[in-house]
Design an enzyme around this catalytic site. Structure first.
Site, PDB file in Angstrom:
ATOM      1  N   GLY A 147       2.617   1.042   6.586  1.00 29.45           N
ATOM      2  CA  GLY A 147       2.861   0.548   7.945  1.00 29.45           C
ATOM      3  C   GLY A 147       4.097   1.165   8.573  1.00 29.45           C
ATOM      4  N   CYS A 148       5.160   1.274   7.796  1.00 24.28           N
ATOM      5  CA  CYS A 148       6.408   1.829   8.321  1.00 24.28           C
ATOM      6  C   CYS A 148       6.267   3.325   8.606  1.00 24.28           C
ATOM      7  CB  CYS A 148       7.557   1.554   7.357  1.00 24.28           C
ATOM      8  SG  CYS A 148       7.894  -0.215   7.198  1.00 24.28           S
TER       9      CYS A 148
END
Length: 157
Positions: free
Chosen positions: A48-49
């Site tokens: 996600g990051c």
């Protein structure tokens, strides 16, 4: 859940000086006179990051044309941030808040729900800071995917 500090438009952005991926100190005051997007994310090199950071990378020209620079902050060590920036070709500063003090002052660290469980951790958050150092937009619990596109649509004209 316990009540934690949240920033709102009009608040003075909490000052910080943190090491970047090369260990060089970067301060919010370095951006006085310019608008900046300050975003907080849980961990470099996670799916996600990585998606969020690459979305910011791919949008730096659009953000710059709207008058914004980008700074990302996580609790990772500078060495991990350097590897992340190199692997993903990130062209904006990534800052290390290893002790989570800045994350906490900005309301981006604390109790949150994660898959229905209460945990303490980084709250994915994004802030717009004006040239005088005031918060113009505060967004908590943002999604990693699609967040940057939404932010671009909502930027003040």
């Amino acid at each position: 859940m316990t009540e934690q500090k949240r920033l709102s438009p009009g608040d003075q952005a909490p000052a910080f000086t943190l090491p970047d991926s090369g260990g060089k100190p970067v301060s919010l005051s370095d951006y006085l006179g310019r608008s900046v997007v300050v975003y907080f994310y849980p961990a470099a090199s996670t799916p996600g990051c990585t998606k969020q950071a690459c979305d910011f990378r791919d949008s730096t020209a659009a953000l710059a044309s709207a008058g914004y620079e980008v700074v990302g902050i996580s609790p990772d060590k500078p060495e991990k941030l350097a590897a992340f920036a190199a692997a993903e070709g990130l062209d904006f500063p990534l800052l290390a808040d290893v002790d989570r003090e800045v994350l906490t002052r900005w309301g981006a660290y604390g109790e949150k729900l994660n898959y229905g469980r209460r945990i303490t951790g980084v709250i994915r958050s994004t802030f717009l800071v004006d040239p005088e150092g005031k918060i113009t937009k505060a967004m908590y619990n943002v999604r990693a995917t699609g967040h940057v596109a939404k932010l671009l649509r909502e930027l003040p004209a």
